[in-house]
Design an enzyme around this catalytic site. Sequence first.
Site, PDB file in Angstrom:
ATOM      1  N   HIS A  52      46.628  37.400  73.382  1.00 53.03           N
ATOM      2  CA  HIS A  52      47.209  37.106  72.065  1.00 53.03           C
ATOM      3  C   HIS A  52      48.214  35.945  72.118  1.00 53.03           C
ATOM      4  CE1 HIS A  52      45.516  41.017  71.143  1.00 53.03           C
ATOM      5  NE2 HIS A  52      46.234  41.567  72.103  1.00 53.03           N
ATOM      6  N   SER A  75      43.422  32.996  72.430  1.00 52.06           N
ATOM      7  CA  SER A  75      43.848  34.337  72.026  1.00 52.06           C
ATOM      8  C   SER A  75      42.724  35.313  72.337  1.00 52.06           C
ATOM      9  CB  SER A  75      44.140  34.349  70.529  1.00 52.06           C
ATOM     10  OG  SER A  75      45.216  35.200  70.264  1.00 52.06           O
ATOM     11  N   SER A  80      45.243  37.578  66.032  1.00 51.48           N
ATOM     12  CA  SER A  80      46.555  37.834  66.639  1.00 51.48           C
ATOM     13  C   SER A  80      47.393  36.572  66.916  1.00 51.48           C
ATOM     14  CB  SER A  80      46.376  38.601  67.954  1.00 51.48           C
ATOM     15  OG  SER A  80      45.647  37.828  68.886  1.00 51.48           O
ATOM     16  N   ASP A 128      43.202  39.894  78.707  1.00 52.23           N
ATOM     17  CA  ASP A 128      43.700  41.025  77.916  1.00 52.23           C
ATOM     18  C   ASP A 128      42.507  41.599  77.167  1.00 52.23           C
ATOM     19  OD1 ASP A 128      44.816  42.784  76.120  1.00 52.23           O
ATOM     20  OD2 ASP A 128      46.452  41.459  75.521  1.00 52.23           O
ATOM     21  N   GLU A 189      45.552  42.942  81.396  1.00 52.16           N
ATOM     22  CA  GLU A 189      46.709  43.436  80.654  1.00 52.16           C
ATOM     23  C   GLU A 189      46.565  44.851  80.110  1.00 52.16           C
ATOM     24  OE1 GLU A 189      49.575  41.903  80.049  1.00 52.16           O
ATOM     25  OE2 GLU A 189      50.385  42.817  78.230  1.00 52.16           O
ATOM     26  N   ASN A 214      47.995  46.877  83.521  1.00 55.48           N
ATOM     27  CA  ASN A 214      48.276  47.934  82.544  1.00 55.48           C
ATOM     28  C   ASN A 214      48.927  49.145  83.196  1.00 55.48           C
ATOM     29  OD1 ASN A 214      47.860  49.154  79.778  1.00 55.48           O
ATOM     30  ND2 ASN A 214      46.775  50.653  81.038  1.00 55.48           N
ATOM     31  N   LYS A 219      54.534  48.631  82.554  1.00 57.97           N
ATOM     32  CA  LYS A 219      53.684  48.111  81.478  1.00 57.97           C
ATOM     33  C   LYS A 219      53.299  49.267  80.549  1.00 57.97           C
ATOM     34  CE  LYS A 219      50.279  46.307  79.039  1.00 57.97           C
ATOM     35  NZ  LYS A 219      49.535  47.089  78.041  1.00 57.97           N
ATOM     36  N   ASP A 223      55.285  49.013  77.156  1.00 56.19           N
ATOM     37  CA  ASP A 223      54.605  48.214  76.121  1.00 56.19           C
ATOM     38  C   ASP A 223      53.754  49.129  75.236  1.00 56.19           C
ATOM     39  OD1 ASP A 223      52.119  46.961  75.201  1.00 56.19           O
ATOM     40  OD2 ASP A 223      52.458  45.246  76.481  1.00 56.19           O
ATOM     41  N   ASN A 224      52.849  49.896  75.859  1.00 54.51           N
ATOM     42  CA  ASN A 224      51.937  50.725  75.076  1.00 54.51           C
ATOM     43  C   ASN A 224      52.715  51.738  74.236  1.00 54.51           C
ATOM     44  OD1 ASN A 224      50.626  49.420  77.180  1.00 54.51           O
ATOM     45  ND2 ASN A 224      49.014  50.941  77.358  1.00 54.51           N
ATOM     46  N   CYS A 228      54.511  49.887  70.726  1.00 60.01           N
ATOM     47  CA  CYS A 228      53.854  50.382  69.500  1.00 60.01           C
ATOM     48  C   CYS A 228      54.838  51.133  68.615  1.00 60.01           C
ATOM     49  CB  CYS A 228      52.672  51.277  69.852  1.00 60.01           C
ATOM     50  SG  CYS A 228      51.310  50.348  70.612  1.00 60.01           S
ATOM     51  N   HIS A 334      42.438  48.458  71.217  1.00 56.89           N
ATOM     52  CA  HIS A 334      42.093  47.052  71.492  1.00 56.89           C
ATOM     53  C   HIS A 334      40.944  46.510  70.646  1.00 56.89           C
ATOM     54  CE1 HIS A 334      42.444  43.379  73.765  1.00 56.89           C
ATOM     55  NE2 HIS A 334      41.130  43.328  73.765  1.00 56.89           N
ATOM     56  N   HIS A 384      54.389  43.288  69.602  1.00 61.70           N
ATOM     57  CA  HIS A 384      55.580  43.921  70.162  1.00 61.70           C
ATOM     58  C   HIS A 384      56.731  42.922  70.279  1.00 61.70           C
ATOM     59  CE1 HIS A 384      52.833  47.032  71.009  1.00 61.70           C
ATOM     60  NE2 HIS A 384      52.725  46.935  72.313  1.00 61.70           N
ATOM     61  N   SER A 392      55.994  43.629  80.557  1.00 64.98           N
ATOM     62  CA  SER A 392      54.539  43.487  80.783  1.00 64.98           C
ATOM     63  C   SER A 392      54.232  42.170  81.485  1.00 64.98           C
ATOM     64  CB  SER A 392      53.785  43.481  79.449  1.00 64.98           C
ATOM     65  OG  SER A 392      54.054  44.639  78.736  1.00 64.98           O
ATOM     66  N   GLN A 396      52.508  40.590  84.930  1.00 61.79           N
ATOM     67  CA  GLN A 396      51.392  39.633  84.934  1.00 61.79           C
ATOM     68  C   GLN A 396      51.665  38.474  85.896  1.00 61.79           C
ATOM     69  OE1 GLN A 396      48.420  39.378  83.989  1.00 61.79           O
ATOM     70  NE2 GLN A 396      48.050  40.562  82.141  1.00 61.79           N
TER      71      GLN A 396
HETATM   72  P1  NAI Z   1      45.155  56.178  76.795  1.00 60.17           P
HETATM   73  O1  NAI Z   1      43.919  56.420  77.581  1.00 60.17           O
HETATM   74  O2  NAI Z   1      46.493  56.485  77.379  1.00 60.17           O
HETATM   75  O3  NAI Z   1      45.068  56.983  75.400  1.00 60.17           O
HETATM   76  C1  NAI Z   1      43.954  57.107  74.603  1.00 60.17           C
HETATM   77  C2  NAI Z   1      43.895  58.565  74.139  1.00 60.17           C
HETATM   78  O4  NAI Z   1      42.865  58.706  73.148  1.00 60.17           O
HETATM   79  C3  NAI Z   1      43.545  59.526  75.277  1.00 60.17           C
HETATM   80  O5  NAI Z   1      44.547  60.528  75.388  1.00 60.17           O
HETATM   81  C4  NAI Z   1      42.197  60.106  74.863  1.00 60.17           C
HETATM   82  O6  NAI Z   1      42.060  61.466  75.252  1.00 60.17           O
HETATM   83  C5  NAI Z   1      42.235  59.964  73.350  1.00 60.17           C
HETATM   84  N1  NAI Z   1      40.911  59.936  72.725  1.00 60.17           N
HETATM   85  C6  NAI Z   1      39.761  59.373  73.177  1.00 60.17           C
HETATM   86  N2  NAI Z   1      38.771  59.573  72.289  1.00 60.17           N
HETATM   87  C7  NAI Z   1      39.286  60.271  71.258  1.00 60.17           C
HETATM   88  C8  NAI Z   1      38.771  60.748  70.028  1.00 60.17           C
HETATM   89  N3  NAI Z   1      37.482  60.576  69.699  1.00 60.17           N
HETATM   90  N4  NAI Z   1      39.604  61.425  69.187  1.00 60.17           N
HETATM   91  C9  NAI Z   1      40.904  61.615  69.505  1.00 60.17           C
HETATM   92  N5  NAI Z   1      41.469  61.177  70.656  1.00 60.17           N
HETATM   93  C10 NAI Z   1      40.670  60.509  71.511  1.00 60.17           C
HETATM   94  O7  NAI Z   1      45.091  54.648  76.346  1.00 60.17           O
HETATM   95  P2  NAI Z   1      46.314  53.778  75.767  1.00 60.17           P
HETATM   96  O8  NAI Z   1      46.988  53.080  76.872  1.00 60.17           O
HETATM   97  O9  NAI Z   1      47.078  54.635  74.836  1.00 60.17           O
HETATM   98  O10 NAI Z   1      45.514  52.654  74.977  1.00 60.17           O
HETATM   99  C11 NAI Z   1      44.740  52.941  73.813  1.00 60.17           C
HETATM  100  C12 NAI Z   1      44.148  51.635  73.254  1.00 60.17           C
HETATM  101  O11 NAI Z   1      45.194  50.793  72.809  1.00 60.17           O
HETATM  102  C13 NAI Z   1      43.369  50.812  74.275  1.00 60.17           C
HETATM  103  O12 NAI Z   1      42.285  50.187  73.610  1.00 60.17           O
HETATM  104  C14 NAI Z   1      44.374  49.775  74.718  1.00 60.17           C
HETATM  105  O13 NAI Z   1      43.758  48.643  75.265  1.00 60.17           O
HETATM  106  C15 NAI Z   1      45.074  49.496  73.409  1.00 60.17           C
HETATM  107  N6  NAI Z   1      46.439  48.928  73.470  1.00 60.17           N
HETATM  108  C16 NAI Z   1      46.860  48.297  72.326  1.00 60.17           C
HETATM  109  C17 NAI Z   1      48.122  47.771  72.251  1.00 60.17           C
HETATM  110  C18 NAI Z   1      48.554  47.063  71.021  1.00 60.17           C
HETATM  111  O14 NAI Z   1      49.617  46.425  71.037  1.00 60.17           O
HETATM  112  N7  NAI Z   1      47.855  47.126  69.925  1.00 60.17           N
HETATM  113  C19 NAI Z   1      49.078  47.865  73.378  1.00 60.17           C
HETATM  114  C20 NAI Z   1      48.546  48.600  74.506  1.00 60.17           C
HETATM  115  C21 NAI Z   1      47.281  49.116  74.532  1.00 60.17           C
END
Ligand code: NAI
Length: 463
Positions: A52, A75, A80, A128, A189, A214, A219, A223-224, A228, A334, A384, A392, A396
């Site tokens: 991003h 990006s 983003s 990322d 990332e 990650n 991180k 960050d996550n 958020c 993501h 963020h 984070s 990197q």
């Molecule tokens: P994580 O694996 O810690 O959490 C995901 C959770 O979703 C898990 O607990 C899993 O059991 C649950 N899950 C899976 N399928 C499901 C369903 N059908 N119904 C309900 N729950 C379900 O992963 P994390 O680190 O929380 O990341 C989640 C996403 O966010 C990833 O795609 C990651 O790349 C993205 N991300 C986005 C950020 C942003 O700024 N927008 C920052 C960091 C990560």
Amino acid sequence: MTDYIIRDIGLAQFGRKEFDIAETEMPGLMALRKEYGESKPLAGARIAGSLHMTVQTGILIETLTALGAEVRWASCNIYSTQDHAAAAIAASGVPVFAVKGETLEEYWSYTDRIFQFPEGTANLILDDGGDATMYILLGARVEAGETDLIAVPTSEEEEALFAQIRKRLAASPGWFARQRDALKGVSEETTTGVHRLYDLHKNGQLPFPAINVNDSVTKSKFDNKYGCKESLVDGIRRATDVMMAGKVAVVCGYGDVGKGSAASLRGAGARVKVTEVDPICALQAAMDGFEVVTLEDVAADADIFVTTTGNKDVIRIEHMREMKDMAIVGNIGHFDNEIQVAALRNHKWTNVKDQVDMIEMPSGNRIILLSQGRLLNLGNATGHPSFVMSASFTNQVLAQIELWTKGSEYQPGVYILPKALDEKVARLHLDKIGVKLSTLSKEQADYIGVSPEGPFKPDHYRY
Ligand code: NAI
């Protein structure tokens, strides 16, 4: 010659002023500039960056160049980019290809551009979500005749990706293999990109070492989660200006991003419910005081829906058909496939403003869809805050140094930075917020079996 594609170079000064502010909030990156600015451990590195293109990423890019790297950037999401940040980077002479609201075709052609160093190839990727890595590895497989994937696009994204691969293959045969063979490694990332890397490795398709940034504690547990916690509600507010207090919000997924998102909504006064598939995370949500429900049970009643799972088809068309008039639907994971946006395409869409659409369902109820299902904290807001991104991005930069200076010592595979570096990243962020650390006496350290300087925890500790 201008080697960039951005919205407007006239925005560079504004971007630069925001960089000046961000630098004061990114102590980890600034400390690395001080520590390594003279020795330049990244001299000779040619980094293709796909992340991003925000103000915070600007400070990351300028840290990489301060350490000696050559960098080209795009990006990793079509919505983003912060155009003023891209402008400041372009004005500094670093090639950048990123426009907020670019098309999917442009997105993949910009991904291609980050590999076009004057020397012919990149030698490191900073990724990322894994798109830049996938572009090269998939392209090389197609080039070698290993896969006919290219014939069967299953989404608009794939169609655009395959078209770009075909274009590149026609223009320069052997290009993908040359790029792949020049790569010393990738640092990744985010959770989704890391899943892709482990899959590639499992299938014998990862030809170089990868560092999973990650899963540095500094991180994903920051960050996550805390990122958020600030940026989710920011995105919903900038998109809709809706009163959050009193609303019923549903957060799908209670991993790191879900925990931060649920806390964000609760902090704004919403009544928050959570859905989960993992009994451990469901129990955590319940014991954090959230009602754990199924989406089927709450689709008709809630006001705000947010997906945080990294999974696909989480909010489906049948859920959206049930929703009440003006329900807000968004994703902070993501990729946009968490919500079945494709199934809404044949409905009546009214664009409210950039990244906000109102869609009429067959019942006559309308839903407000944020960023067309793409990550709303970066699409509708600015992602963020700098401080958490500093942690984070310090990981990197350390990962890039490790790959560049010691990459040849690693077999292909996915690695995590050692805990001593994770603790170093945290340490670099303490002063800024006035944290006073206690120290262990020799006797205390011996008693719990650690060194007084750390690492303080075994690798299996979960924080
Ligand atoms: P994580 O694996 O810690 O959490 C995901 C959770 O979703 C898990 O607990 C899993 O059991 C649950 N899950 C899976 N399928 C499901 C369903 N059908 N119904 C309900 N729950 C379900 O992963 P994390 O680190 O929380 O990341 C989640 C996403 O966010 C990833 O795609 C990651 O790349 C993205 N991300 C986005 C950020 C942003 O700024 N927008 C920052 C960091 C990560």
